[in-house]
Design an enzyme around this catalytic site. Sequence first.
Site, PDB file in Angstrom:
ATOM      1  N   GLY A 180       6.261 -21.105 -29.440  1.00  0.00           N
ATOM      2  CA  GLY A 180       5.400 -22.183 -29.914  1.00  0.00           C
ATOM      3  C   GLY A 180       5.520 -22.319 -31.414  1.00  0.00           C
ATOM      4  N   HIS A 181       6.756 -22.351 -31.910  1.00  0.00           N
ATOM      5  CA  HIS A 181       6.993 -22.515 -33.342  1.00  0.00           C
ATOM      6  C   HIS A 181       8.448 -22.869 -33.592  1.00  0.00           C
ATOM      7  CE1 HIS A 181       9.041 -18.624 -33.420  1.00  0.00           C
ATOM      8  NE2 HIS A 181       8.014 -18.096 -32.794  1.00  0.00           N
ATOM      9  N   SER A 182       8.729 -23.271 -34.821  1.00  0.00           N
ATOM     10  CA  SER A 182      10.124 -23.385 -35.262  1.00  0.00           C
ATOM     11  C   SER A 182      10.259 -22.570 -36.542  1.00  0.00           C
ATOM     12  CB  SER A 182      10.529 -24.842 -35.497  1.00  0.00           C
ATOM     13  OG  SER A 182       9.972 -25.316 -36.697  1.00  0.00           O
ATOM     14  N   ARG A 192      10.661 -23.862 -30.201  1.00  0.00           N
ATOM     15  CA  ARG A 192      10.889 -23.145 -28.952  1.00  0.00           C
ATOM     16  C   ARG A 192       9.586 -22.628 -28.353  1.00  0.00           C
ATOM     17  NH1 ARG A 192      12.985 -19.054 -32.117  1.00  0.00           N
ATOM     18  NH2 ARG A 192      13.618 -20.869 -33.311  1.00  0.00           N
ATOM     19  N   ILE A 207       7.014 -22.667 -38.742  1.00  0.00           N
ATOM     20  CA  ILE A 207       6.197 -23.874 -38.564  1.00  0.00           C
ATOM     21  C   ILE A 207       5.460 -23.673 -37.245  1.00  0.00           C
ATOM     22  CG2 ILE A 207       6.171 -26.389 -38.297  1.00  0.00           C
ATOM     23  CD1 ILE A 207       7.338 -25.611 -40.984  1.00  0.00           C
TER      24      ILE A 207
END
Length: 150
Positions: A61-63, A108, A133
Amino acid sequence: MRTEKGSHATSSLNDCRLITLNKHHHENGNLTVVEGEKELPFDIKRIYYIYDVPGGAERGGHSHKECASFLVAVSGSFNVEITDGVNKQVFTLNRSNTGLYIAPGIWRTLNNFSSGSVALSIASHNYDAGDYIYDYDEFLELTAHKRNND
Ligand code: TYD
């Protein structure tokens, strides 16, 4: 892919791919080696693994702005959903010698973990909270130019 130091990389899903690693097969079991840049498109700086994931839980749950990753289900299976802000793709990882290379700048999410699964993550950078992020709206802003065709 375009990257400026400290900025969010402008990768696309085309920069991500499954990589099948070597497998030293032996009647007493298999062995897979990941050595520096030989198998992966980056130099290895960090390794961590995720395990004991409760049923139905989601990870990721981030990049990352700059960090690239390679994910492998060394045991069991899980799904990885990736998006570049334009397209989405879901991969099921369920082989100990095949993993997903995720370029920097790609959002992802990991889910559908099987019981007892272990997700190995190999990363191109040391841990840096400032490289993440976590806010999907911010990710959409950072990738808006891709959807505006400029
Ligand atoms: P996080 O990156 O949120 O896990 P995931 O995205 O895989 O679900 O990390 C969870 C916690 O672990 C968070 O408190 C930060 C810490 N952490 C480190 O200290 N070093 C690391 O290299 C990583 C990946 C996480």
